[in-house]
Design a protein around this motif. Structure first.
Motif, PDB file in Angstrom:
ATOM      1  N   ALA A 470       0.850  -1.201   0.000  1.00  0.00           N
ATOM      2  CA  ALA A 470       0.000   0.000   0.000  1.00  0.00           C
ATOM      3  C   ALA A 470       0.877   1.239   0.000  1.00  0.00           C
ATOM      4  CB  ALA A 470      -0.926   0.018   1.221  1.00  0.00           C
ATOM      5  N   ALA A 471       0.319   2.313  -0.566  1.00  0.00           N
ATOM      6  CA  ALA A 471       0.972   3.624  -0.542  1.00  0.00           C
ATOM      7  C   ALA A 471      -0.084   4.659  -0.201  1.00  0.00           C
ATOM      8  CB  ALA A 471       1.627   3.941  -1.876  1.00  0.00           C
ATOM      9  N   ALA A 472       0.241   5.533   0.747  1.00  0.00           N
ATOM     10  CA  ALA A 472      -0.701   6.586   1.155  1.00  0.00           C
ATOM     11  C   ALA A 472       0.031   7.911   1.149  1.00  0.00           C
ATOM     12  CB  ALA A 472      -1.264   6.305   2.549  1.00  0.00           C
ATOM     13  N   ARG A 473      -0.625   8.895   0.531  1.00  0.00           N
ATOM     14  CA  ARG A 473      -0.015  10.216   0.441  1.00  0.00           C
ATOM     15  C   ARG A 473      -0.706  11.189   1.381  1.00  0.00           C
ATOM     16  NH1 ARG A 473       0.585  14.252  -4.784  1.00  0.00           N
ATOM     17  NH2 ARG A 473       2.311  15.457  -3.937  1.00  0.00           N
ATOM     18  N   THR A 474       0.065  11.802   2.271  1.00  0.00           N
ATOM     19  CA  THR A 474      -0.411  12.898   3.109  1.00  0.00           C
ATOM     20  C   THR A 474       0.482  14.092   2.800  1.00  0.00           C
ATOM     21  OG1 THR A 474       1.043  12.151   4.899  1.00  0.00           O
ATOM     22  CG2 THR A 474      -1.232  11.374   4.928  1.00  0.00           C
ATOM     23  N   PRO A 475       0.137  15.291   3.269  1.00  0.00           N
ATOM     24  CA  PRO A 475       0.965  16.446   2.935  1.00  0.00           C
ATOM     25  C   PRO A 475       2.438  16.228   3.272  1.00  0.00           C
ATOM     26  CG  PRO A 475      -1.081  17.171   3.919  1.00  0.00           C
ATOM     27  CD  PRO A 475      -1.076  15.683   4.015  1.00  0.00           C
ATOM     28  N   SER A 544      -3.069  -9.206  -7.075  1.00  0.00           N
ATOM     29  CA  SER A 544      -3.123  -8.493  -8.359  1.00  0.00           C
ATOM     30  C   SER A 544      -4.323  -7.558  -8.458  1.00  0.00           C
ATOM     31  CB  SER A 544      -3.170  -9.511  -9.510  1.00  0.00           C
ATOM     32  OG  SER A 544      -4.314 -10.347  -9.381  1.00  0.00           O
ATOM     33  N   LYS A 545      -4.980  -7.253  -7.332  1.00  0.00           N
ATOM     34  CA  LYS A 545      -6.116  -6.333  -7.352  1.00  0.00           C
ATOM     35  C   LYS A 545      -5.680  -4.992  -6.785  1.00  0.00           C
ATOM     36  CE  LYS A 545     -10.919  -5.719  -5.950  1.00  0.00           C
ATOM     37  NZ  LYS A 545     -12.090  -6.310  -5.258  1.00  0.00           N
ATOM     38  N   LEU A 546      -5.863  -3.943  -7.594  1.00  0.00           N
ATOM     39  CA  LEU A 546      -5.442  -2.601  -7.208  1.00  0.00           C
ATOM     40  C   LEU A 546      -6.659  -1.748  -6.865  1.00  0.00           C
ATOM     41  CD1 LEU A 546      -3.216  -0.408  -6.979  1.00  0.00           C
ATOM     42  CD2 LEU A 546      -3.632   0.117  -9.390  1.00  0.00           C
ATOM     43  N   PHE A 573      -3.664  -7.800 -13.890  1.00  0.00           N
ATOM     44  CA  PHE A 573      -4.040  -6.924 -12.783  1.00  0.00           C
ATOM     45  C   PHE A 573      -5.388  -6.273 -13.074  1.00  0.00           C
ATOM     46  CE2 PHE A 573      -0.390  -6.565  -9.912  1.00  0.00           C
ATOM     47  CZ  PHE A 573       0.563  -7.252 -10.642  1.00  0.00           C
ATOM     48  N   GLU A 574      -6.171  -6.061 -12.017  1.00  0.00           N
ATOM     49  CA  GLU A 574      -7.467  -5.403 -12.181  1.00  0.00           C
ATOM     50  C   GLU A 574      -7.552  -4.186 -11.270  1.00  0.00           C
ATOM     51  OE1 GLU A 574      -9.399  -9.139 -10.014  1.00  0.00           O
ATOM     52  OE2 GLU A 574     -10.859  -7.500 -10.174  1.00  0.00           O
ATOM     53  N   LEU A 575      -8.296  -3.177 -11.752  1.00  0.00           N
ATOM     54  CA  LEU A 575      -8.399  -1.900 -11.062  1.00  0.00           C
ATOM     55  C   LEU A 575      -9.780  -1.740 -10.436  1.00  0.00           C
ATOM     56  CD1 LEU A 575      -7.414   0.994 -10.375  1.00  0.00           C
ATOM     57  CD2 LEU A 575      -8.286   1.702 -12.616  1.00  0.00           C
ATOM     58  N   ALA A 576      -9.807  -1.281  -9.171  1.00  0.00           N
ATOM     59  CA  ALA A 576     -11.060  -0.932  -8.492  1.00  0.00           C
ATOM     60  C   ALA A 576     -10.928   0.518  -8.028  1.00  0.00           C
ATOM     61  CB  ALA A 576     -11.313  -1.860  -7.309  1.00  0.00           C
ATOM     62  N   PRO A 577     -11.313   1.486  -8.899  1.00  0.00           N
ATOM     63  CA  PRO A 577     -11.118   2.898  -8.535  1.00  0.00           C
ATOM     64  C   PRO A 577     -12.234   3.412  -7.628  1.00  0.00           C
ATOM     65  CG  PRO A 577     -12.042   2.760 -10.728  1.00  0.00           C
ATOM     66  CD  PRO A 577     -11.847   1.337 -10.264  1.00  0.00           C
ATOM     67  N   SER A 578     -11.871   4.378  -6.796  1.00  0.00           N
ATOM     68  CA  SER A 578     -12.842   5.073  -5.946  1.00  0.00           C
ATOM     69  C   SER A 578     -12.381   6.522  -5.808  1.00  0.00           C
ATOM     70  CB  SER A 578     -12.933   4.402  -4.573  1.00  0.00           C
ATOM     71  OG  SER A 578     -13.867   5.067  -3.753  1.00  0.00           O
TER      72      SER A 578
END
Length: 711
Positions: A470-475, A544-546, A573-578
């Motif tokens: 996982a990657a999470a971006r905060t300020p 493989s699920k993003l 790979f499969e994408l699940a965008p939100s």
């Protein structure tokens, strides 16, 4: 006859001139007299703001009136003066202000008074009170004349300035007839004086709205509770009567029936979170047969002897829980708790990639130093937290040899724990590598040293399922967590992330493990590019699920991000965008907009593919943030200025700069900015900011600048 005429005519002219001069002189004296008497009458009638303008016997009342009534009374005063034939009202009136505000702020060397006053006389009265009450301070006057003052205005301002004089720093504010006071008392006497005055209510028909007068500031704010097993004594400082009561209540619950002596004093200057930390410390006294708790600045220290083993363990657990929460204000300082004789005799070491925590017991100070020396040698780059204490009850074995062996095995774990309960040995965790896993298995199959007996072994190999990243971006921070197959892959991911996130700090919370899907690095690179364009961007890769979430700057940006991810993800790979669309923040003024644009431009730069106008994807996130700023400047026109270095020739550079400016404009338009608000300009190499003789200077000259050129 002719001679007579010749004599008469010149004489007549002379007489006429003398008569006119006399009349003019008399009229001037009359006007001067009327003007003086009108001005005198205005002053006598309490209208000093007004003055008279005289033309013949016509009087024009001039000046700025504080009220409509005063304006009318001034005209009536002028009309009563003998000799006035006509009065003309030429005065103005000060504006009506609602709400009617006034404030005074005290700083170390000055008093700043601002807001509104109803007249010059009121202003003089306010400043006179300020000079009387605070004679050593420079007074800054920003008062403005206005109508609409509350009844008892001067009484209220006089009361407020007396309260300011009792403060070391703070302010008073009058809104209508509502009075607010906020500050810190200069000393105990003035704190008591302010409390008495406030308790008596606001004068002049005023009302208190917000009142916060803190006790005087203590330069060394400490608080201590000491329990000797018979009585408890509380000394030092507390910030308020309410906090003192909360602490006393907590001590009464922790030590019921124990006599209490409270010698604390009220003072300001306590750390944030003092009340919560002091109450927490008071409750810890319930677990001690004797001890001391102290808050000194921002650190809470606890020492003493636990009543029982359970009390000792609970005290350590609660202290560690508070430490792990990282409470704002008061943190945990030194902890020195001694248990009674313990049985069973235990020791434990827990590690993560960043930290090592040691707990339990050793029989002597020398033994403690030996164990800590081994820990420091085996974990040189790890923060070590020492909760090991000296206690009786160690089993008849080479206890220190057993602990050193356990630490050596822990050094082969990425994360996990080793523990001894008497002779019984437990080891749990994930091996740092495949070879480390094999070494641990072989060692645990053999007879253990120091009479240790293996009770539990739960060391897992490198491979995990599911394989999660996982990657999470905060300020200003990009946090990478989960599993990676090798250290080399970690470096590849960091290298891919760095140009996308500029100067953001990259925080790693990664574990080495097997089981990564094929195409893992390419999938991570694609997902990192996506969240570089998202506010609060995050992705979770489970096998493989993003899953992708965050906030895009526009609908166009969201569609582009999703389309790019679908196109660039490796097969399988499969994408699940939100993704959501929003532009956050309040509207910005022109200067605020320019400052925000400059901050982003100085933080990162727009990069192009070689000597072309194709914007590199690593700069999309920067341009998205630029678009978000421009959309918060709804009436600003922004110049997109493209600059090149001196390489390539003047014409070629000019054309390239125009193409690059237009490319940036096209990206911003795709991000939702109206094209008519953008002005692309290509400057070529005409405006260098560094020498083109060096590569570093040429790199600085190749730039995109964003400037506000219209509002």
């Amino acid at each position: 006859m002719s001679a007579w005429r010749l004599c008469f005519i010149p004489g007549l002219v002379l007489v006429t001139i003398l008569a006119i001069s006399a009349l003019v002189s008399t009229a001037g004296k009359v006007e001067s007299d009327i003007g003086a008497r009108v001005d005198q009458q205005l002053a006598l009638d309490g209208q000093p703001w007004a003055s008279a303008g005289i033309s013949g016997r016509t009087v024009t009342v001039m000046g700025t009136s504080p009220t409509l009534l005063a304006q009318r009374l001034a005209v009536e005063s002028a009309e009563r003066v003998w000799g006035v034939a006509r009065v003309v009202d030429g005065s103005g009136i000060i504006p009506l202000q609602a709400p009617y505000t006034w404030s005074a702020t005290r700083e170390p060397d000055r008093l700043h008074i601002s807001g509104f006053v109803p007249s010059e006389e009121a202003k003089i009265a306010v400043l006179a009170t300020a000079s009387r009450e605070l004679p050593t301070l420079a007074i800054e006057d920003d008062l403005v004349l206005a109508r609409g003052q509350p009844v008892g205005f001067l009484v209220l301002t006089d009361f407020a300035l007396r309260r300011v004089a009792e403060l070391a720093g703070g302010s008073v504010t009058l809104t209508g007839n509502n009075l607010s006071i906020d500050g810190t008392a200069a000393d105990d006497a003035r704190f008591a004086s302010a409390a008495r005055a406030i308790a008596g209510g606001a004068p002049g028909g005023g009302q208190f709205r917000n009142v916060r007068v803190l006790p005087p500031l203590s330069r060394s704010f400490t608080w201590t509770v000491t329990y000797d097993g018979k009585s408890v004594e509380q000394t030092g400082f507390v910030p308020s009567v309410a906090v003192r009561r909360d602490i006393s209540d907590a001590l009464a619950v922790a030590l019921p029936g124990v006599p209490m002596i409270d010698l604390t004093q009220l003072a300001s200057g306590g750390p944030d979170g003092f009340s919560y930390a002091a109450v927490f410390a008071a409750y810890q006294m319930a677990r001690l047969s004797a001890g001391t708790v102290t808050i000194d600045g921002s650190k809470l220290s606890i020492e003493g002897k636990a009543k029982t083993v359970a009390d000792y363990e609970m005290a350590l657990a609660e202290i560690e829980a508070r430490r792990s929460k990282r409470a704002i204000g008061v943190g945990i300082g030194s902890v020195d708790l001694l248990p009674a004789r313990v049985d069973p005799y235990v020791w434990r070491a827990d590690r993560t990639p960043e930290a090592l925590v040691l707990t339990g017991y050793v029989p002597s100070l020398q033994a403690h130093d030996d164990v800590m020396g081994a820990a420091t040698r085996l974990f040189p780059d790890v923060a070590i937290t020492d909760h090991v204490r000296i206690a009786d009850g160690d089993p008849r074995m080479d206890w220190i040899g057993a602990l050193k062996y356990a630490l050596e095995q822990l050094s082969l774990l990425e994360k996990g724990s080793v523990a001894l309960t008497g002779r019984k040995y437990d080891i749990v965790g994930e091996a740092i590598s495949t070879s480390a896993y094999s070494s641990l298995l072989e060692a645990l199959k053999k007879t253990l040293p120091a009479s240790m007996e293996l009770r539990r072994q739960a060391v897992s190999p490198g491979a995990v399922s599911p394989f999660v990243f996982a990657a999470a971006r905060t300020p200003e921070v990009l946090t990478l967590s989960g599993y990676v197959p090798t250290d080399e892959v970690v470096q590849k991911i960091i290298a891919a992330a760095r140009p996308k996130f500029g100067p953001d700090r990259i925080e790693l919370r990664l574990l080495l493990a097997g089981g990564a899907p094929d195409g893992f690095v390419d999938a991570v690179d694609t997902a990192l590019q996506a969240i570089s364009r998202l506010q609060g961007g995050r992705f979770d890769l489970v096998d493989s699920k993003l899953s992708l979430s965050g906030v895009a700057v526009s609908e166009g940006a969201r569609n582009a991000i999703e389309a790019t991810v679908r196109a660039d993800l490796p097969d399988g790979f499969e994408l699940a965008p939100s993704l959501m669309v929003a532009v956050g923040g309040e509207p910005l003024s022109g200067s605020e907009c320019q400052a925000a644009l400059r901050t982003e431009s100085e933080r990162e730069k727009v990069d192009f593919d070689g000597a072309t106008a194709r914007i590199l994807p690593s700069s999309y996130g920067l341009l998205d943030r630029i678009a978000a700023i421009i959309q918060r400047c709804p009436v600003a026109t922004v110049e997109i200025g493209a600059h090149t270095d001196s390489s390539g020739g003047t014409r070629k550079n000019q054309a390239l700069s125009v193409e690059r400016a237009n490319a940036v404009v096209n990206h911003l338009v795709a991000d939702g900015v109206r094209r008519e608000r953008l002005n692309p300009v290509g400057y070529g190499g005409s405006r260098p900011i560094a020498s083109n003789s060096k590569a570093s200077g040429r790199a600085q000259n190749r730039r995109i600048e964003f400037g506000i050129v219209g509002q």
